[in-house]
Design a protein around this motif. Structure first.
Motif, short mmCIF file in Angstrom:
data_model
loop_
_atom_site.label_atom_id
_atom_site.label_comp_id
_atom_site.label_asym_id
_atom_site.label_seq_id
_atom_site.Cartn_x
_atom_site.Cartn_y
_atom_site.Cartn_z
N LEU A 142 0.81 -1.22 0.00
CA LEU A 142 0.00 0.00 0.00
C LEU A 142 0.84 1.27 0.00
CD1 LEU A 142 -2.81 -1.04 2.51
CD2 LEU A 142 -3.15 -0.35 0.11
N ILE A 143 2.12 1.16 0.32
CA ILE A 143 3.00 2.32 0.40
C ILE A 143 3.56 2.63 -0.98
CG2 ILE A 143 5.10 3.25 1.45
CD1 ILE A 143 4.63 1.26 3.77
N ASP A 144 3.51 3.89 -1.37
CA ASP A 144 4.07 4.30 -2.66
C ASP A 144 5.60 4.31 -2.61
OD1 ASP A 144 1.64 4.68 -3.94
OD2 ASP A 144 1.46 6.76 -3.25
N ASP A 145 6.19 3.95 -3.73
CA ASP A 145 7.64 4.00 -3.89
C ASP A 145 7.97 5.30 -4.61
OD1 ASP A 145 10.31 3.73 -4.49
OD2 ASP A 145 10.10 1.83 -5.58
N ARG A 146 8.50 6.28 -3.88
CA ARG A 146 8.77 7.59 -4.46
C ARG A 146 9.82 7.54 -5.57
NH1 ARG A 146 10.80 10.94 0.44
NH2 ARG A 146 11.83 8.92 0.80
N PHE A 147 10.63 6.50 -5.56
CA PHE A 147 11.75 6.44 -6.49
C PHE A 147 11.49 5.52 -7.68
CE2 PHE A 147 13.53 7.36 -2.25
CZ PHE A 147 14.00 8.64 -2.52
N ALA A 148 10.28 5.02 -7.79
CA ALA A 148 9.94 4.18 -8.95
C ALA A 148 9.99 5.03 -10.21
CB ALA A 148 8.56 3.58 -8.78
N PRO A 149 10.76 4.63 -11.21
CA PRO A 149 10.89 5.45 -12.42
C PRO A 149 9.59 5.48 -13.22
CG PRO A 149 11.97 3.33 -12.73
CD PRO A 149 11.55 3.38 -11.29
N ALA A 150 9.34 6.61 -13.86
CA ALA A 150 8.17 6.71 -14.74
C ALA A 150 8.37 5.81 -15.95
CB ALA A 150 7.98 8.16 -15.18
N GLN A 151 7.36 5.01 -16.25
CA GLN A 151 7.45 4.07 -17.36
C GLN A 151 6.14 4.07 -18.13
OE1 GLN A 151 8.37 0.45 -15.16
NE2 GLN A 151 10.52 0.60 -15.71
N ALA A 152 6.20 3.61 -19.37
CA ALA A 152 4.98 3.43 -20.15
C ALA A 152 4.12 2.37 -19.46
CB ALA A 152 5.32 3.00 -21.57
N PRO A 153 2.80 2.47 -19.55
CA PRO A 153 1.94 1.48 -18.89
C PRO A 153 2.26 0.07 -19.36
CG PRO A 153 0.64 3.35 -19.66
CD PRO A 153 2.02 3.51 -20.24
N SER A 154 2.35 -0.86 -18.39
CA SER A 154 2.60 -2.26 -18.71
C SER A 154 1.36 -2.87 -19.36
CB SER A 154 2.95 -3.04 -17.45
OG SER A 154 1.81 -3.08 -16.59
N HIS A 155 1.51 -4.08 -19.88
CA HIS A 155 0.34 -4.78 -20.42
C HIS A 155 -0.74 -4.91 -19.36
CE1 HIS A 155 2.89 -6.92 -23.76
NE2 HIS A 155 2.74 -5.64 -23.96
N GLY A 156 -0.33 -5.27 -18.15
CA GLY A 156 -1.30 -5.44 -17.08
C GLY A 156 -2.04 -4.15 -16.78
N GLN A 157 -1.31 -3.03 -16.73
CA GLN A 157 -1.95 -1.75 -16.45
C GLN A 157 -2.88 -1.34 -17.58
OE1 GLN A 157 1.76 0.32 -15.90
NE2 GLN A 157 1.55 0.34 -13.66
N GLN A 158 -2.51 -1.60 -18.82
CA GLN A 158 -3.40 -1.30 -19.94
C GLN A 158 -4.68 -2.11 -19.85
OE1 GLN A 158 -1.41 -1.13 -23.90
NE2 GLN A 158 0.50 -1.28 -22.75
N VAL A 159 -4.55 -3.38 -19.48
CA VAL A 159 -5.73 -4.24 -19.35
C VAL A 159 -6.62 -3.77 -18.21
CG1 VAL A 159 -6.40 -6.56 -18.59
CG2 VAL A 159 -4.75 -6.29 -20.46
N GLN A 160 -6.01 -3.38 -17.09
CA GLN A 160 -6.79 -2.87 -15.97
C GLN A 160 -7.64 -1.69 -16.39
OE1 GLN A 160 -3.07 -3.08 -13.17
NE2 GLN A 160 -4.84 -2.49 -11.95
N HIS A 161 -7.04 -0.76 -17.12
CA HIS A 161 -7.77 0.41 -17.57
C HIS A 161 -8.87 0.04 -18.57
CE1 HIS A 161 -8.46 4.61 -18.63
NE2 HIS A 161 -8.34 4.28 -19.90
N ARG A 162 -8.56 -0.88 -19.46
CA ARG A 162 -9.50 -1.23 -20.53
C ARG A 162 -10.70 -1.99 -19.98
NH1 ARG A 162 -6.63 -4.75 -24.73
NH2 ARG A 162 -5.33 -2.88 -24.74
N TYR A 163 -10.47 -2.92 -19.04
CA TYR A 163 -11.55 -3.80 -18.59
C TYR A 163 -12.04 -3.50 -17.18
CZ TYR A 163 -10.25 -6.61 -22.65
OH TYR A 163 -9.97 -7.04 -23.92
N GLY A 164 -11.39 -2.56 -16.50
CA GLY A 164 -11.84 -2.22 -15.16
C GLY A 164 -11.65 -3.33 -14.14
N VAL A 165 -10.52 -4.04 -14.22
CA VAL A 165 -10.23 -5.14 -13.29
C VAL A 165 -9.04 -4.74 -12.42
CG1 VAL A 165 -11.12 -6.88 -14.87
CG2 VAL A 165 -8.68 -6.30 -14.92
N ARG A 166 -8.86 -5.46 -11.32
CA ARG A 166 -7.69 -5.21 -10.49
C ARG A 166 -6.53 -6.06 -10.99
NH1 ARG A 166 -10.37 -8.29 -5.76
NH2 ARG A 166 -9.19 -10.23 -5.62
N GLY A 167 -5.33 -5.56 -10.79
CA GLY A 167 -4.15 -6.26 -11.26
C GLY A 167 -3.31 -6.77 -10.11
N ALA A 168 -2.04 -7.05 -10.39
CA ALA A 168 -1.16 -7.64 -9.39
C ALA A 168 -0.93 -6.71 -8.21
CB ALA A 168 0.18 -8.00 -10.04
#
Length: 284
Positions: A142-168
């Protein structure tokens, strides 16, 4: 415990937890026959994976898991500093995995899931209760990682947005409900019913597949592929599980259907590895 004894015990715990995590990944890969997944029979629905590569990838992650356990012991509490350390170690582990696999994503989801669980176990080494370990891992997630680099959305994140499901990420933040509420209980039920260990583990995978909105399947085959996975996994369990003749026939049908739509339940496979890591029979 004396300071000298603690100095000896802490590294041993990190080694043991890294061993357990790698063993869980190898056991998951070896388990056969898994529907449309890499196993001892072949590459399932994958053209870029095989069992040798899965083994090499799992072994390459041992230092990553060991360092995560060390970090958890060093910080001692759930908090931003631990979360950020785990994120950094996880990114280093992913780079090692990709170097080993020639750029193929073999275990990215497993680094996330097992890394959190390894850290959770290291924070409370005497706690062997799967639900408690998973809940503590969820607090870390639940804690955000402030140092996580900005990246293009992964396949999983794209699917989450498209279908409204939860991911890993959400699965972890909720304390791995697919593992705690479905995979592990089915593992215990199948063992109690007299199934062999391989069949019990297959049934645990199927119990996860029957309910998980697996973003790997959604990416490859959309909602119809996910429906095929859910209904097929439920059919195997309804037929008595993978230890029965009827269950094995249903499992072959599910394998054929998922291969036919090029859908591999990689998310469920990662969560099966989490099951095997948390399984009390394998965690002593």
């Amino acid at each position: 415990m004396t300071a000298q004894t603690e100095h000896c015990v802490r590294p041993l715990l990190a080694y043991r937890l890294a061993d357990l995590a790698v063993e869980a990944l190898i056991d998951e890969a070896d388990l056969s026959p898994k529907p449309a997944l890499v196993d001892r029979r072949g590459s399932g629905a994958h053209s870029d994976l095989d069992l040798r590569l899965m083994h090499a990838s799992a072994l390459s992650l041992w230092p990553c898991f060991k360092d995560m356990a060390d970090a958890a012991q060093a910080f001692g509490v759930v908090g931003p500093s631990l979360r950020e350390a785990l994120g950094r170690i996880g990114r280093e582990g992913e780079a090692s995995m990709l170097a080993t696999s020639g750029g193929v994503n073999t275990h990215r989801g497993a680094i996330w899931a097992l890394g959190l669980l390894v850290a959770s176990r290291a924070l409370a080494p005497d706690d062997l209760e799967p639900a408690s370990i998973a809940a503590r891992a969820g607090r870390i997630a639940l804690i955000d990682d402030r140092f996580a680099p900005a990246q293009a959305p992964s396949h999983g994140q794209q699917v989450q947005h498209r279908y409204g499901v939860r991911g890993a990420r959400e699965e972890a933040q909720l304390g791995f409900p697919s593992v705690v509420l479905h995979g592990l209980p089915q593992l215990r039920r199948s063992r109690a019913a007299g199934s062999g260990e391989a069949s019990a583990r297959l049934d645990a995978l199927l119990a996860i597949m029957a309910r998980l909105d697996d973003t790997c399947v959604l990416w490859r085959a959309g909602r119809q592929g996910l429906k095929t996975m859910h209904q097929g996994a439920q059919a195997v369990l309804a037929a008595g599980g993978s230890a029965t003749l009827a269950g094995r026939r249903a499992l072959r049908e599910l394998d054929n259907h998922l291969r036919g739509c090029n859908a591999s339940p990689g998310g469920a496979a990662d969560l099966l590895a989490a099951c095997l890591f948390l399984d009390p029979l394998g965690s002593h």
